[in-house]
Motif scaffolding. Structure first.
Motif, mmCIF file in Angstrom:
data_model
loop_
_atom_site.group_PDB
_atom_site.id
_atom_site.type_symbol
_atom_site.label_atom_id
_atom_site.label_comp_id
_atom_site.label_asym_id
_atom_site.label_seq_id
_atom_site.Cartn_x
_atom_site.Cartn_y
_atom_site.Cartn_z
ATOM 1 N N THR A 1 0.925 5.616 -0.117
ATOM 2 C CA THR A 1 0.146 6.842 -0.051
ATOM 3 C C THR A 1 0.261 7.495 -1.417
ATOM 4 O O THR A 1 1.155 7.181 -2.196
ATOM 5 C CB THR A 1 0.696 7.794 1.025
ATOM 6 O OG1 THR A 1 2.012 8.188 0.645
ATOM 7 C CG2 THR A 1 0.704 7.144 2.392
ATOM 8 N N SER A 2 -0.627 8.391 -1.746
ATOM 9 C CA SER A 2 -0.573 9.060 -3.046
ATOM 10 C C SER A 2 0.751 9.776 -3.236
ATOM 11 O O SER A 2 1.372 9.690 -4.296
ATOM 12 C CB SER A 2 -1.727 10.048 -3.190
ATOM 13 O OG SER A 2 -2.947 9.373 -3.214
ATOM 14 N N LYS B 1 0.847 -1.190 0.000
ATOM 15 C CA LYS B 1 0.000 0.000 0.000
ATOM 16 C C LYS B 1 0.885 1.244 0.000
ATOM 17 O O LYS B 1 1.822 1.350 0.770
ATOM 18 C CB LYS B 1 -0.899 -0.001 1.234
ATOM 19 C CG LYS B 1 -1.895 1.127 1.225
ATOM 20 C CD LYS B 1 -2.843 1.000 2.376
ATOM 21 C CE LYS B 1 -3.842 2.145 2.340
ATOM 22 N NZ LYS B 1 -4.781 2.066 3.427
ATOM 23 N N LYS C 1 -3.908 8.213 -9.198
ATOM 24 C CA LYS C 1 -5.246 7.763 -9.579
ATOM 25 C C LYS C 1 -5.863 6.883 -8.505
ATOM 26 O O LYS C 1 -6.727 6.088 -8.761
ATOM 27 C CB LYS C 1 -5.167 6.973 -10.893
ATOM 28 C CG LYS C 1 -4.774 7.807 -12.080
ATOM 29 C CD LYS C 1 -5.849 8.798 -12.387
ATOM 30 C CE LYS C 1 -5.548 9.560 -13.662
ATOM 31 N NZ LYS C 1 -6.564 10.542 -13.954
ATOM 32 N N GLY C 2 -5.378 7.023 -7.293
ATOM 33 C CA GLY C 2 -5.845 6.217 -6.178
ATOM 34 C C GLY C 2 -4.654 5.807 -5.347
ATOM 35 O O GLY C 2 -3.561 6.340 -5.494
ATOM 36 N N SER C 3 -4.846 4.824 -4.491
ATOM 37 C CA SER C 3 -3.766 4.411 -3.593
ATOM 38 C C SER C 3 -2.782 3.452 -4.252
ATOM 39 O O SER C 3 -1.739 3.164 -3.684
ATOM 40 C CB SER C 3 -4.347 3.770 -2.340
ATOM 41 O OG SER C 3 -5.058 2.595 -2.694
ATOM 42 N N SER C 4 -3.085 2.956 -5.455
ATOM 43 C CA SER C 4 -2.184 1.973 -6.062
ATOM 44 C C SER C 4 -1.890 2.207 -7.542
ATOM 45 O O SER C 4 -1.323 1.343 -8.195
ATOM 46 C CB SER C 4 -2.755 0.566 -5.877
ATOM 47 O OG SER C 4 -3.992 0.460 -6.559
ATOM 48 N N SER C 5 -2.267 3.353 -8.091
ATOM 49 C CA SER C 5 -1.961 3.602 -9.495
ATOM 50 C C SER C 5 -1.779 5.098 -9.754
ATOM 51 O O SER C 5 -2.190 5.929 -8.954
ATOM 52 C CB SER C 5 -3.071 3.058 -10.404
ATOM 53 O OG SER C 5 -4.268 3.766 -10.195
#
Length: 80
Positions: free
Chosen positions: A4-5, A2, A42-46
């Motif tokens: 963070t942005s 995970k 674009k979210g927490s994973s992209s």
């Protein structure tokens, strides 16, 4: 895993910058650095990475590393 942005954006921006590096040879001409790099989470994973290509470049390899000591691994290659 995970992120963070902010960490993801920092990680991806560093990966893009690192792929523009070439040989450290003092006699071999290196590639021109890429310019206009921007990364939008674009979210927490992209994230979306944008940059201006250089004339004559065929493609760019996108790499990532986990943490400051992580080894870089290929993610994808995109056409110039």
């Amino acid at each position: 895993m995970k992120f963070t942005s902010f960490a993801l954006v920092t990680l991806l921006a560093g990966a893009v910058a690192a792929t523009a590096c070439g040989s450290d040879s003092a006699t071999a001409p290196g590639p021109d650095p890429i310019v206009g790099v921007s990364v939008q989470a674009k979210g927490s994973s992209s994230a979306t990475i944008s940059f201006a290509s250089n004339a004559g470049d065929a493609s760019y390899d996108i790499e990532r590393a986990e943490g400051s000591a992580g080894a870089f691994a290929g993610v994808t290659s995109v056409p110039a």
